[in-house]
Design a protein around this motif. Structure first.
Motif, PDB file in Angstrom:
ATOM      1  N   THR A  73       0.831  -1.215   0.000  1.00 24.87           N
ATOM      2  CA  THR A  73       0.000   0.000   0.000  1.00 24.87           C
ATOM      3  C   THR A  73       0.857   1.254   0.000  1.00 24.87           C
ATOM      4  N   VAL A  74       1.888   1.258   0.875  1.00 21.03           N
ATOM      5  CA  VAL A  74       2.784   2.417   0.937  1.00 21.03           C
ATOM      6  C   VAL A  74       3.507   2.604  -0.377  1.00 21.03           C
ATOM      7  N   LEU A  75       3.939   1.480  -0.967  1.00 21.79           N
ATOM      8  CA  LEU A  75       4.632   1.581  -2.247  1.00 21.79           C
ATOM      9  C   LEU A  75       3.717   2.127  -3.345  1.00 21.79           C
ATOM     10  N   ALA A  76       2.464   1.673  -3.326  1.00 17.64           N
ATOM     11  CA  ALA A  76       1.509   2.156  -4.339  1.00 17.64           C
ATOM     12  C   ALA A  76       1.232   3.646  -4.167  1.00 17.64           C
ATOM     13  N   ILE A  77       1.101   4.063  -2.888  1.00 15.23           N
ATOM     14  CA  ILE A  77       0.871   5.502  -2.649  1.00 15.23           C
ATOM     15  C   ILE A  77       2.077   6.314  -3.065  1.00 15.23           C
ATOM     16  N   TRP A  78       3.229   5.807  -2.771  1.00 13.93           N
ATOM     17  CA  TRP A  78       4.452   6.548  -3.108  1.00 13.93           C
ATOM     18  C   TRP A  78       4.637   6.639  -4.616  1.00 13.93           C
ATOM     19  N   LEU A  79       4.333   5.533  -5.312  1.00 17.95           N
ATOM     20  CA  LEU A  79       4.482   5.537  -6.763  1.00 17.95           C
ATOM     21  C   LEU A  79       3.382   6.354  -7.450  1.00 17.95           C
ATOM     22  N   GLY A  80       2.192   6.392  -6.844  1.00 13.27           N
ATOM     23  CA  GLY A  80       1.066   7.068  -7.493  1.00 13.27           C
ATOM     24  C   GLY A  80       0.885   8.514  -7.107  1.00 13.27           C
ATOM     25  N   ARG A  81       1.743   9.018  -6.234  1.00 10.40           N
ATOM     26  CA  ARG A  81       1.566  10.411  -5.833  1.00 10.40           C
ATOM     27  C   ARG A  81       1.935  11.343  -6.998  1.00 10.40           C
ATOM     28  N   ASP A  82       1.236  12.506  -7.031  1.00  9.06           N
ATOM     29  CA  ASP A  82       1.423  13.500  -8.100  1.00  9.06           C
ATOM     30  C   ASP A  82       2.441  14.531  -7.624  1.00  9.06           C
ATOM     31  N   LYS A  83       3.586  14.563  -8.278  1.00  5.13           N
ATOM     32  CA  LYS A  83       4.636  15.482  -7.878  1.00  5.13           C
ATOM     33  C   LYS A  83       4.506  16.841  -8.555  1.00  5.13           C
ATOM     34  N   ILE A  84       3.554  16.974  -9.524  1.00  6.28           N
ATOM     35  CA  ILE A  84       3.393  18.231 -10.254  1.00  6.28           C
ATOM     36  C   ILE A  84       2.571  19.194  -9.408  1.00  6.28           C
ATOM     37  N   LYS A  85       3.053  20.399  -9.244  1.00  4.85           N
ATOM     38  CA  LYS A  85       2.325  21.422  -8.508  1.00  4.85           C
ATOM     39  C   LYS A  85       1.310  22.065  -9.448  1.00  4.85           C
ATOM     40  N   ARG A  86       0.028  21.984  -9.060  1.00  5.85           N
ATOM     41  CA  ARG A  86      -1.060  22.487  -9.902  1.00  5.85           C
ATOM     42  C   ARG A  86      -1.497  23.873  -9.434  1.00  5.85           C
ATOM     43  N   VAL A  87      -2.111  24.622 -10.376  1.00  5.90           N
ATOM     44  CA  VAL A  87      -2.566  25.980 -10.106  1.00  5.90           C
ATOM     45  C   VAL A  87      -4.071  25.943  -9.844  1.00  5.90           C
ATOM     46  N   PRO A  88      -4.532  26.512  -8.722  1.00  7.83           N
ATOM     47  CA  PRO A  88      -5.970  26.502  -8.431  1.00  7.83           C
ATOM     48  C   PRO A  88      -6.695  27.641  -9.159  1.00  7.83           C
ATOM     49  N   TYR A  89      -7.877  27.346  -9.649  1.00  8.63           N
ATOM     50  CA  TYR A  89      -8.783  28.322 -10.248  1.00  8.63           C
ATOM     51  C   TYR A  89     -10.184  28.033  -9.751  1.00  8.63           C
ATOM     52  N   ASP A  90     -11.005  29.081  -9.677  1.00  9.69           N
ATOM     53  CA  ASP A  90     -12.404  28.942  -9.287  1.00  9.69           C
ATOM     54  C   ASP A  90     -13.281  29.282 -10.485  1.00  9.69           C
ATOM     55  N   VAL A  91     -14.305  28.472 -10.652  1.00  8.76           N
ATOM     56  CA  VAL A  91     -15.326  28.733 -11.664  1.00  8.76           C
ATOM     57  C   VAL A  91     -16.619  29.054 -10.944  1.00  8.76           C
ATOM     58  N   VAL A  92     -17.164  30.236 -11.211  1.00 11.30           N
ATOM     59  CA  VAL A  92     -18.381  30.692 -10.551  1.00 11.30           C
ATOM     60  C   VAL A  92     -19.524  30.632 -11.556  1.00 11.30           C
ATOM     61  N   THR A  93     -20.633  30.033 -11.133  1.00  7.32           N
ATOM     62  CA  THR A  93     -21.779  29.905 -12.030  1.00  7.32           C
ATOM     63  C   THR A  93     -23.069  29.888 -11.226  1.00  7.32           C
ATOM     64  N   GLU A  94     -24.159  30.298 -11.871  1.00  6.25           N
ATOM     65  CA  GLU A  94     -25.492  30.194 -11.292  1.00  6.25           C
ATOM     66  C   GLU A  94     -26.298  29.086 -11.957  1.00  6.25           C
ATOM     67  N   MET A  95     -25.678  28.421 -12.921  1.00  7.28           N
ATOM     68  CA  MET A  95     -26.377  27.344 -13.626  1.00  7.28           C
ATOM     69  C   MET A  95     -26.206  26.031 -12.866  1.00  7.28           C
ATOM     70  N   ALA A  96     -27.080  25.087 -13.193  1.00  3.01           N
ATOM     71  CA  ALA A  96     -26.996  23.763 -12.576  1.00  3.01           C
ATOM     72  C   ALA A  96     -25.794  23.011 -13.142  1.00  3.01           C
ATOM     73  N   VAL A  97     -25.159  22.222 -12.287  1.00  2.00           N
ATOM     74  CA  VAL A  97     -23.982  21.429 -12.688  1.00  2.00           C
ATOM     75  C   VAL A  97     -24.298  19.949 -12.532  1.00  2.00           C
ATOM     76  N   SER A  98     -25.431  19.548 -13.067  1.00  2.00           N
ATOM     77  CA  SER A  98     -25.866  18.150 -12.938  1.00  2.00           C
ATOM     78  C   SER A  98     -24.856  17.233 -13.613  1.00  2.00           C
ATOM     79  N   GLY A  99     -24.531  16.107 -12.931  1.00  2.00           N
ATOM     80  CA  GLY A  99     -23.605  15.116 -13.476  1.00  2.00           C
ATOM     81  C   GLY A  99     -22.148  15.399 -13.219  1.00  2.00           C
ATOM     82  N   LEU A 100     -21.833  16.556 -12.583  1.00  2.00           N
ATOM     83  CA  LEU A 100     -20.436  16.897 -12.302  1.00  2.00           C
ATOM     84  C   LEU A 100     -20.065  16.401 -10.906  1.00  2.00           C
TER      85      LEU A 100
END
Length: 313
Positions: free
Chosen positions: A22-49
């Motif tokens: 389990t530890v090996l799988a977590i270590w191998l599967g971890r994402d080392k890429i630093k991602r940039v956060p963004y927010d999406v604002v909407t008043e519409m329905a997001v069904s299925g998301l």
């Protein structure tokens, strides 16, 4: 006792192996890429998301949806937190839509760009503020709106049809149909009335041909007459033509009258005036001395130095 110790060792070994895997799988599967956060604002329905739904930029996966929550400051708005790769070209003109994968109906966030701005979308001098991407209606939302508009138009059409099929309107409609049938019957009777006229069409066509031939002949004669008139005009206006000769004769006559006849007339007029004056003097003399017809005119009185002169006293 020995069998139990072997079984216990095998269990510990199995558990340790599972933990290590389990530890090996977590270590191998971890994402080392630093991602940039963004927010999406909407008043519409997001069904299925759902969480961890894919984020695609022009069809290429660039991140995932990490959070779906309501906006505490603006009720009715939904905030979608996106984690996107740093090399994704998210600019100020980038917008988001909600897309769906095939027939499964699984929703994902589709990013697209209008191309009006080349400036990357970043927070305004505050690292704690997450940049926001506007969300526009996707294909399904547009279809839903258009479907509602079509349904409203269908309902309006059905209402108008019901109004048109009202009993009172049905009577008017039937009357219109009957009138149309009568008009159709009258139209069918028209060919029979036109048959005599149609039978005379060949004769009328022959007469029209004769008339056209006469018109052509008349046109040819008129053309000849016009040519003759043009020729006559040219002959009359020629340098040695009748008009030129007539003008020459008139000039000669005018010159003769001016140089010869008029002076003679003036001389005769002067002589006539002198004769009239003489006749006037004769008439006055006869009035004063009628006897002069018989005895002639008396001699004039002698002047000084002449015989018979008498000086006045």
């Amino acid at each position: 006792m020995e069998n139990r110790s072997h079984a216990l060792m095998a269990g510990f070994f199995t558990i340790a192996l599972l933990i290590l895997a389990t530890v090996l799988a977590i270590w191998l599967g971890r994402d080392k890429i630093k991602r940039v956060p963004y927010d999406v604002v909407t008043e519409m329905a997001v069904s299925g998301l759902n969480l961890q739904a894919a984020v695609r930029y022009k069809g290429i996966k660039v991140g995932n949806v990490t959070d779906i929550d309501f906006d505490d400051k603006n009720p009715g708005q939904i905030i979608l937190r996106l984690e996107i790769l740093p090399d994704a070209p998210v600019t100020s003109s980038t917008y988001a839509t909600l897309g769906y994968q095939g027939v499964t109906g699984i929703a994902f966030v589709q990013l697209d760009d209008e191309g009006t701005s080349k400036q990357l979308l970043v927070a305004d001098h505050n690292p704690d503020v997450v940049p926001r991407i506007p969300m526009r209606p996707g294909m399904m939302q547009n279809l839903e709106k258009r479907g509602q508009a079509i349904l409203a138009q269908t309902e309006e059409l059905a209402r108008r049809l019901n109004t048109m099929l009202d009993p009172a309107n049905q009577k008017s409609l039937m009357t219109a149909v009957e009138n149309f049938g009568q008009a159709s019957a009258a139209w069918k009777a028209l060919p029979a009335k036109f048959e005599p006229t149609l039978a005379r069409l060949p004769e009328l066509a022959d007469q029209a041909k004769l008339t056209m031939a006469e018109v052509r002949t008349l046109s040819a004669n008129a053309s000849k007459l016009s040519n003759n008139l043009n020729q006559l005009t040219s002959n009359l206006q020629a340098d040695d033509g009748p008009l030129a000769r007539f003008n020459l004769v008139m000039d000669n006559v005018g010159n003769s009258l001016t140089l010869d006849t008029l002076p003679k007339i003036q001389t005769m007029t002067g002589e006539a005036k002198a004769s009239l004056r003489s006749f006037g003097r004769l008439s006055d003399s006869l009035k004063d001395r009628p006897q002069s017809i018989l005895f002639g005119n008396p001699l004039p009185a002698p002047g000084p130095g002449e015989p018979g002169f008498v000086a006045p006293k």
